[in-house]
Motif scaffolding. Sequence first.
Motif, PDB file in Angstrom:
ATOM      1  N   TYR A  83     -53.356  37.021 -40.343  1.00  0.00           N
ATOM      2  CA  TYR A  83     -52.685  35.725 -40.243  1.00  0.00           C
ATOM      3  C   TYR A  83     -53.354  34.875 -39.159  1.00  0.00           C
ATOM      4  N   VAL A  84     -53.630  35.524 -38.025  1.00  0.00           N
ATOM      5  CA  VAL A  84     -54.292  34.805 -36.925  1.00  0.00           C
ATOM      6  C   VAL A  84     -55.677  34.326 -37.381  1.00  0.00           C
ATOM      7  N   ASP A  85     -56.394  35.218 -38.123  1.00  0.00           N
ATOM      8  CA  ASP A  85     -57.719  34.830 -38.607  1.00  0.00           C
ATOM      9  C   ASP A  85     -57.631  33.658 -39.576  1.00  0.00           C
ATOM     10  N   ALA A  86     -56.578  33.703 -40.429  1.00  0.00           N
ATOM     11  CA  ALA A  86     -56.393  32.603 -41.391  1.00  0.00           C
ATOM     12  C   ALA A  86     -56.174  31.298 -40.647  1.00  0.00           C
ATOM     13  N   LEU A  87     -55.414  31.379 -39.547  1.00  0.00           N
ATOM     14  CA  LEU A  87     -55.179  30.174 -38.744  1.00  0.00           C
ATOM     15  C   LEU A  87     -56.462  29.690 -38.100  1.00  0.00           C
ATOM     16  N   ARG A  88     -57.199  30.667 -37.554  1.00  0.00           N
ATOM     17  CA  ARG A  88     -58.447  30.287 -36.873  1.00  0.00           C
ATOM     18  C   ARG A  88     -59.426  29.707 -37.883  1.00  0.00           C
ATOM     19  N   GLY A  89     -59.392  30.261 -39.106  1.00  0.00           N
ATOM     20  CA  GLY A  89     -60.301  29.790 -40.162  1.00  0.00           C
ATOM     21  C   GLY A  89     -60.096  28.324 -40.467  1.00  0.00           C
ATOM     22  N   ARG A  90     -58.890  27.830 -40.147  1.00  0.00           N
ATOM     23  CA  ARG A  90     -58.629  26.416 -40.435  1.00  0.00           C
ATOM     24  C   ARG A  90     -59.343  25.510 -39.444  1.00  0.00           C
TER      25      ARG A  90
ATOM     26  N   SER B 205     -47.773  23.629 -42.494  1.00  0.00           N
ATOM     27  CA  SER B 205     -47.542  24.780 -43.368  1.00  0.00           C
ATOM     28  C   SER B 205     -48.855  25.276 -43.964  1.00  0.00           C
ATOM     29  N   LEU B 206     -48.929  26.623 -44.093  1.00  0.00           N
ATOM     30  CA  LEU B 206     -50.130  27.185 -44.743  1.00  0.00           C
ATOM     31  C   LEU B 206     -50.018  27.066 -46.252  1.00  0.00           C
ATOM     32  N   THR B 207     -48.830  26.862 -46.745  1.00  0.00           N
ATOM     33  CA  THR B 207     -48.631  26.889 -48.194  1.00  0.00           C
ATOM     34  C   THR B 207     -48.078  25.587 -48.771  1.00  0.00           C
ATOM     35  N   GLY B 208     -47.267  24.867 -48.029  1.00  0.00           N
ATOM     36  CA  GLY B 208     -46.611  23.681 -48.588  1.00  0.00           C
ATOM     37  C   GLY B 208     -47.182  22.388 -48.040  1.00  0.00           C
ATOM     38  N   PRO B 209     -46.732  21.230 -48.570  1.00  0.00           N
ATOM     39  CA  PRO B 209     -47.226  19.942 -48.065  1.00  0.00           C
ATOM     40  C   PRO B 209     -46.604  19.593 -46.707  1.00  0.00           C
ATOM     41  N   ASP B 210     -47.317  18.796 -45.954  1.00  0.00           N
ATOM     42  CA  ASP B 210     -46.846  18.337 -44.634  1.00  0.00           C
ATOM     43  C   ASP B 210     -46.802  16.809 -44.634  1.00  0.00           C
TER      44      ASP B 210
ATOM     45  N   ALA C 246     -56.606  -4.717 -35.658  1.00  0.00           N
ATOM     46  CA  ALA C 246     -55.436  -4.419 -36.496  1.00  0.00           C
ATOM     47  C   ALA C 246     -54.721  -3.175 -35.970  1.00  0.00           C
ATOM     48  N   PHE C 247     -53.416  -3.151 -36.180  1.00  0.00           N
ATOM     49  CA  PHE C 247     -52.613  -1.961 -35.823  1.00  0.00           C
ATOM     50  C   PHE C 247     -51.914  -1.431 -37.070  1.00  0.00           C
ATOM     51  N   GLN C 248     -51.993  -0.121 -37.230  1.00  0.00           N
ATOM     52  CA  GLN C 248     -51.368   0.474 -38.427  1.00  0.00           C
ATOM     53  C   GLN C 248     -50.140   1.303 -38.058  1.00  0.00           C
ATOM     54  N   LEU C 249     -49.269   1.385 -39.041  1.00  0.00           N
ATOM     55  CA  LEU C 249     -48.096   2.247 -38.961  1.00  0.00           C
ATOM     56  C   LEU C 249     -47.944   2.826 -40.363  1.00  0.00           C
ATOM     57  N   GLY C 250     -47.981   4.125 -40.499  1.00  0.00           N
ATOM     58  CA  GLY C 250     -47.944   4.648 -41.867  1.00  0.00           C
ATOM     59  C   GLY C 250     -47.480   6.085 -41.978  1.00  0.00           C
ATOM     60  N   LEU C 251     -47.470   6.554 -43.207  1.00  0.00           N
ATOM     61  CA  LEU C 251     -47.074   7.921 -43.522  1.00  0.00           C
ATOM     62  C   LEU C 251     -48.172   8.567 -44.353  1.00  0.00           C
ATOM     63  N   GLU C 252     -48.399   9.840 -44.097  1.00  0.00           N
ATOM     64  CA  GLU C 252     -49.415  10.545 -44.874  1.00  0.00           C
ATOM     65  C   GLU C 252     -48.879  11.908 -45.299  1.00  0.00           C
ATOM     66  N   LEU C 253     -49.057  12.212 -46.565  1.00  0.00           N
ATOM     67  CA  LEU C 253     -48.648  13.518 -47.077  1.00  0.00           C
ATOM     68  C   LEU C 253     -49.909  14.359 -47.225  1.00  0.00           C
ATOM     69  N   ARG C 254     -49.938  15.493 -46.545  1.00  0.00           N
ATOM     70  CA  ARG C 254     -51.121  16.353 -46.581  1.00  0.00           C
ATOM     71  C   ARG C 254     -50.796  17.665 -47.287  1.00  0.00           C
ATOM     72  N   ILE C 255     -51.738  18.148 -48.053  1.00  0.00           N
ATOM     73  CA  ILE C 255     -51.558  19.464 -48.657  1.00  0.00           C
ATOM     74  C   ILE C 255     -52.589  20.404 -48.055  1.00  0.00           C
ATOM     75  N   LYS C 256     -52.087  21.402 -47.334  1.00  0.00           N
ATOM     76  CA  LYS C 256     -52.920  22.424 -46.677  1.00  0.00           C
ATOM     77  C   LYS C 256     -54.044  21.821 -45.845  1.00  0.00           C
ATOM     78  N   ASN C 257     -53.839  20.612 -45.363  1.00  0.00           N
ATOM     79  CA  ASN C 257     -54.859  19.928 -44.565  1.00  0.00           C
ATOM     80  C   ASN C 257     -56.183  19.787 -45.301  1.00  0.00           C
TER      81      ASN C 257
ATOM     82  N   PHE D 288     -59.747  13.369 -48.199  1.00  0.00           N
ATOM     83  CA  PHE D 288     -60.255  14.721 -48.462  1.00  0.00           C
ATOM     84  C   PHE D 288     -60.816  15.233 -47.140  1.00  0.00           C
ATOM     85  N   CYS D 289     -60.344  16.392 -46.714  1.00  0.00           N
ATOM     86  CA  CYS D 289     -60.801  16.890 -45.406  1.00  0.00           C
ATOM     87  C   CYS D 289     -61.727  18.085 -45.595  1.00  0.00           C
TER      88      CYS D 289
END
Lengths: 398, 213, 221
Positions: A211-218, A295-300, A345-356, A396-397
């Motif tokens: 689990y730690v490796d999976a986190l570090r892998g990110r 989240s490692l599995t769900g959207p953020d 310009a100044f922005q204010l927004g929302l972003e939905l990310r899936i697994k980064n 896309f990251c």
Amino acid sequence: MAPVRPAFLSLLLVVLPTAVAAADSTLSDAQQAQLEALRGEIAAQIQLQAYDLLDELVFGWTEQPVFALETPLVLADVSVPVGFGSGMQALIENHFAALIVKNPRTRVALTHCPQCTAVVVHSGARGTIVSRGVDEPEALSTAGTLSGSRHALFLDFEVEGSALVLRARITRLEPTLPILYAKTLSTSTSAPALLRSGDRLKSAAEAHQEYVDALRGRGLYLVPIRIGVRTYATGSAQVKATPFPWLQVGVEGSLSQARSWMGSFSVGFSWAPELHTGWLAQGRVSRLISGSASSLTGPDLYAFVGGSVISIHGQSALAFQDQIPDLDDLLGLLAGREPDATFGAFQLGLELRIKNRIGAGVFLESLPAMGDAPAIGDYLDLGLIQFHSLGVEVSFCF
Amino acid sequence: METLLIMLLMPLPVFMGRAYDPSPGIFQSKEEARNLECTRLSQAEAHERFPGQVPEPPARGTWAVTDALACTRRFMRSGERPARDEVILSSLRQTVGDITQTASALEAGELTWHVDAFYPEPAVAAKISVAARTELVERGRKVSDRVPVLAAGDIAVLWQLPPKRAYPLACARYFAQGVLTERDVFLGVMIVDARETRLHAGLCVRGEWKWLQ
Amino acid sequence: MLSSGCVTVYQPLVSLQRPVVVDPRIANFEGQRMLVRCIPGDYLQPDDAEQLCRNVRALFTNQGAQVEVEVPRAGTSARDEQGGAKADLIIDLKARLVHEENSALLWTLSGLTFTLIPAITEFTFAQEVTIRDASGFQLASDTLQGRFVRYCGVGLWAVNSALDLLVRSEAEELTGDAPNKDFSRDFHGQLSQLAFNARMRSWVLRGFEESPRAQERLPSK
């Protein structure tokens, strides 16, 4: 205003002997229904944690088998936490059986012995005894129903605060019922789900390391590529700013694997044939609002604020001027003089990310310098601040 | 209107920073907060246990926050189980650990241990005795799953007696009837008053009853 | 006046929220002699310790016990020994601060925004309870941990007051003396339960014989 003085439990204490009584526990139907729903939700969590504990138990047996040779074993009893129904029992039995089948190194063979768990009546020198078969092995032996199984396994699950505890024991089915093996396993209140597959069991420590490796892998840094469109509200003039497509590339960093706060810097480019070429530099700070850790599995879902410097060259830049384009401007264009506009310009927004990895965002942008531009109106006016632009983007990251 | 909106938005960053504070507040009821078990951990320990949520502490130290409040929701919400059962079961590992440690220290010989629990709720009694047997085996004792049983007449008499006399008499009867021999030891775990939430224990060795706690 | 714009929230962390079986309204300690010692420390000043002791004395007196209190000062231990010898139960209470958070930056911001941004202070305490018999044998001990968070801000106070008035049930109220009442209920409940468990343990270990001083009726099974 003075901060609270950090002391004196005594000062906080109120003498209220009548208020200390045990609370009434009468529940309304609605509360009861809510409780049942919660119980169902909790049962699902308990079931997963119970599977984890069984995995750990069976893994232990593969590493250090209880028996030297393959031995038939009767699953005599699975007891669930006090207060829970028996539905969980069948799920645990099935999972355990699957684990034993997939892991022959345990040297255990589950056998079927319905009489072992059934109530038997045995009359002997001590009188007539009514009990489960496994509690009176003499009765089973006399009836010849042990069918080679001389060992019984008992699995006992109990909820102790926020931990689930498994107590497993193997008893030899002979008159004195000696316990050959016993083990207590508890879910660590903090360890993440181990997510071990049944045929490749791992120790809790190995699973934690994975689990730690999976986190570090990110990694803490990502390279986001954003493709977006900005539209501008129509102002008082008849001239309208065209939507601007943007391609942005940058770097994004977070302080921790939780990714609760992120910062990014990117540069962007926009081009429309005959209309404009644009450049942009942007900084953003994002805050995770859908949980305390990504989240490692769900959207953020992130909320972000940002600041940009935008520079537009070409016809489209006319929309960002303080005046309505006139004949001079058009003549200038014909003469090859390219208008340009640079603004913040100044922005204010929302972003939905899936697994980064993939994200979609929407934002409002304020252009403080465009307050007087007749071609630029506002989508939202909050008095102190007006939002002139609305944008959408996908990221896309890498 | 706009000013009001801005006034409402002003504290937002502070609240977002505390959005996951487990204390009761606007979005979390007192009841929910009471169903959490929380402990304060150092940042290093919190990172070890929650690597996905807590960053590694900086090598050279920092002036910023260096600890974490780790909260876990209890499986059984308050009021779901009777109060005494909940307290006994929630502390079962610790209580049974203490009892078996004391008992093992008193009787260290090659004896066969038998365990039974005397508690008004049979399901909880079963949990207590299973926990005690498991713990004794893990401490290297020879334990039997068989519960010593007295004759119905004995039980009828013992039922009428106060705990002070009931347990020593039961112990003597176990020995007299040969249910327990000199090579056996019986550990009884029980409560003696309906208002207490801490288990007592006693040992029956060679027909003599000894209270442990 | 200024503190009326503050909302203090109490959160039990460890053991304080544990269910209680004993009912502190009835005579659970009739005939018992108790010595309650509130030990001052860095976190509990002698004056506060005295108030804590008075409060606990009221709690156990209401349950039928004869309670003496003592706040040990440096260099005074004589009364300790005398009082301890006479008591059936000696209850030691010691408090310590586990964590404190109070940001000067937030107070400044709060001031600049006329408390629209609330200032937040919090502290986590641990209350150690040890109960012994007259011979010094430890009968029970526990560490109770709780946390108080204080939000000072007119907006937050107004929102919470409105919620208390219109939405929340009495048990869920946050403003007023709700945190004091909640903490008292938990602390008194746990202390009563611990003392009762200790009393039962002492009774069992003496072979169900009452100490010569105690005259109460024996509880029956």
